[in-house]
Design a protein around this motif. Structure first.
Motif, mmCIF file in Angstrom:
data_model
loop_
_atom_site.group_PDB
_atom_site.id
_atom_site.type_symbol
_atom_site.label_atom_id
_atom_site.label_comp_id
_atom_site.label_asym_id
_atom_site.label_seq_id
_atom_site.Cartn_x
_atom_site.Cartn_y
_atom_site.Cartn_z
ATOM 1 N N ILE A 3 -58.399 64.914 34.352
ATOM 2 C CA ILE A 3 -59.729 64.306 35.417
ATOM 3 C C ILE A 3 -58.963 64.442 37.324
ATOM 4 O O ILE A 3 -58.994 64.484 38.033
ATOM 5 C CB ILE A 3 -60.264 63.215 35.475
ATOM 6 C CG1 ILE A 3 -61.551 64.258 33.822
ATOM 7 C CG2 ILE A 3 -61.172 62.752 36.489
ATOM 8 C CD1 ILE A 3 -61.976 65.194 33.771
ATOM 9 N N SER A 4 -57.536 63.273 37.034
ATOM 10 C CA SER A 4 -57.298 62.563 38.029
ATOM 11 C C SER A 4 -55.708 62.258 37.628
ATOM 12 O O SER A 4 -55.755 61.307 36.753
ATOM 13 C CB SER A 4 -58.511 61.991 38.635
ATOM 14 O OG SER A 4 -58.654 60.638 37.880
ATOM 15 N N GLN A 5 -55.255 61.313 38.664
ATOM 16 C CA GLN A 5 -53.958 60.299 38.474
ATOM 17 C C GLN A 5 -53.770 59.885 39.480
ATOM 18 O O GLN A 5 -53.799 60.212 40.365
ATOM 19 C CB GLN A 5 -53.041 61.206 37.517
ATOM 20 C CG GLN A 5 -52.622 61.859 39.083
ATOM 21 C CD GLN A 5 -50.741 63.031 38.722
ATOM 22 O OE1 GLN A 5 -51.062 63.315 37.082
ATOM 23 N NE2 GLN A 5 -50.289 63.681 39.474
ATOM 24 N N MET A 18 -42.859 51.628 37.962
ATOM 25 C CA MET A 18 -44.095 52.161 38.318
ATOM 26 C C MET A 18 -45.051 52.494 37.934
ATOM 27 O O MET A 18 -44.851 53.176 36.802
ATOM 28 C CB MET A 18 -43.477 53.183 39.604
ATOM 29 C CG MET A 18 -45.147 53.675 40.188
ATOM 30 S SD MET A 18 -44.698 54.880 41.542
ATOM 31 C CE MET A 18 -44.373 56.484 40.693
ATOM 32 N N ASN A 19 -46.418 51.414 38.387
ATOM 33 C CA ASN A 19 -47.386 51.814 37.102
ATOM 34 C C ASN A 19 -48.247 52.761 37.965
ATOM 35 O O ASN A 19 -49.029 52.739 39.038
ATOM 36 C CB ASN A 19 -47.995 50.506 37.288
ATOM 37 C CG ASN A 19 -47.397 49.456 36.282
ATOM 38 O OD1 ASN A 19 -47.226 48.896 35.700
ATOM 39 N ND2 ASN A 19 -47.927 47.825 37.468
ATOM 40 N N VAL A 20 -48.786 53.740 36.842
ATOM 41 C CA VAL A 20 -48.934 54.952 36.699
ATOM 42 C C VAL A 20 -50.190 54.981 35.765
ATOM 43 O O VAL A 20 -50.310 54.520 35.224
ATOM 44 C CB VAL A 20 -47.907 56.294 37.037
ATOM 45 C CG1 VAL A 20 -47.251 56.102 37.513
ATOM 46 C CG2 VAL A 20 -47.545 56.318 35.873
ATOM 47 N N SER A 21 -51.714 56.173 36.024
ATOM 48 C CA SER A 21 -52.015 56.358 35.421
ATOM 49 C C SER A 21 -52.846 57.252 34.881
ATOM 50 O O SER A 21 -52.351 58.586 36.690
ATOM 51 C CB SER A 21 -53.184 55.423 35.376
ATOM 52 O OG SER A 21 -54.013 55.962 35.930
ATOM 53 N N VAL A 22 -52.842 58.399 33.835
ATOM 54 C CA VAL A 22 -54.001 59.413 34.047
ATOM 55 C C VAL A 22 -54.918 59.411 33.472
ATOM 56 O O VAL A 22 -54.782 58.706 32.297
ATOM 57 C CB VAL A 22 -52.359 60.532 33.543
ATOM 58 C CG1 VAL A 22 -52.916 61.960 32.614
ATOM 59 C CG2 VAL A 22 -51.154 60.866 34.470
ATOM 60 N N THR A 23 -55.526 60.391 33.892
ATOM 61 C CA THR A 23 -57.414 60.623 33.574
ATOM 62 C C THR A 23 -57.189 61.557 32.594
ATOM 63 O O THR A 23 -57.374 62.879 33.977
ATOM 64 C CB THR A 23 -57.871 59.810 34.004
ATOM 65 O OG1 THR A 23 -57.558 58.523 34.946
ATOM 66 C CG2 THR A 23 -60.033 60.034 34.036
ATOM 67 N N PHE A 81 -49.720 53.408 32.255
ATOM 68 C CA PHE A 81 -48.106 53.195 31.844
ATOM 69 C C PHE A 81 -47.680 53.051 32.852
ATOM 70 O O PHE A 81 -47.746 52.482 34.121
ATOM 71 C CB PHE A 81 -48.384 54.630 30.530
ATOM 72 C CG PHE A 81 -47.865 55.881 31.435
ATOM 73 C CD1 PHE A 81 -46.723 56.335 31.934
ATOM 74 C CD2 PHE A 81 -49.552 56.935 31.680
ATOM 75 C CE1 PHE A 81 -47.261 57.318 32.690
ATOM 76 C CE2 PHE A 81 -49.772 58.007 32.175
ATOM 77 C CZ PHE A 81 -48.478 57.636 32.746
ATOM 78 N N THR A 82 -46.291 52.537 32.505
ATOM 79 C CA THR A 82 -45.477 52.245 33.605
ATOM 80 C C THR A 82 -44.325 53.003 33.345
ATOM 81 O O THR A 82 -43.195 53.655 31.898
ATOM 82 C CB THR A 82 -44.697 50.632 33.010
ATOM 83 O OG1 THR A 82 -46.228 50.036 33.597
ATOM 84 C CG2 THR A 82 -44.316 49.897 34.178
ATOM 85 N N VAL A 83 -43.998 53.485 34.466
ATOM 86 C CA VAL A 83 -42.317 54.603 34.095
ATOM 87 C C VAL A 83 -41.499 54.070 35.016
ATOM 88 O O VAL A 83 -41.482 52.712 35.570
ATOM 89 C CB VAL A 83 -43.061 55.976 34.665
ATOM 90 C CG1 VAL A 83 -43.521 56.722 34.354
ATOM 91 C CG2 VAL A 83 -43.313 55.404 36.542
#
Length: 132
Positions: A3-5, A18-23, A81-83
């Motif tokens: 869907i998105s990130q 870095m804080n990231v997200s994946v939907t 999540f955090t990478v």
């Protein structure tokens, strides 16, 4: 289905976090959301690293669903999540895909993002006074 990130930066310093997200949506890529199983942590559904598959470039191979979370067919979930950037400078891929551990990888890949890891630039020097 991807869907998105959210990937806020495409340049990081070595070791920077870095804080990231994946939907992802629990549907087939053609948007057919019928007859699928519910994603749960106990059924080993995860978001897994790609490009290359199973890499530990960003400090983790998998992103787990929280205990008690169920993603039913047609629903979507945002994996926050955090990478951590690699310690070696270079350009690295950021891409993910769903996996049911010990069963199969499935569904869309997230969009690939190339992230440059560069040594911290020196700060600009200002207010320099010359002495004779």
């Amino acid at each position: 289905k991807f869907i998105s990130q959210s990937v806020p930066k495409t340049t990081l310093a070595p070791g920077e976090t870095m804080n990231v997200s994946v939907t992802m949506r629990n549907c087939r890529p053609n948007n057919d959301c019928t007859g699928l199983t519910t994603w749960t942590n106990t059924a080993n559904y995860r978001l897994g690293s790609q490009n290359p598959q199973d890499n530990n470039t960003w400090g983790l191979l998998r992103v787990f669903l929280p205990a008690g979370t169920s993603i039913s067919p047609g629903s979507q979930y945002t994996f926050p999540f955090t990478v951590t950037a690699p310690l070696t400078t270079g350009t690295y891929n950021f891409q993910w895909r769903m996996v049911q551990e010990i069963v199969e990888w499935f569904g869309d890949y997230s969009a690939n993002v190339s992230i440059a890891v560069q040594a911290n630039p020196r700060p600009a020097v200002t207010n320099v006074t010359a002495y004779r």
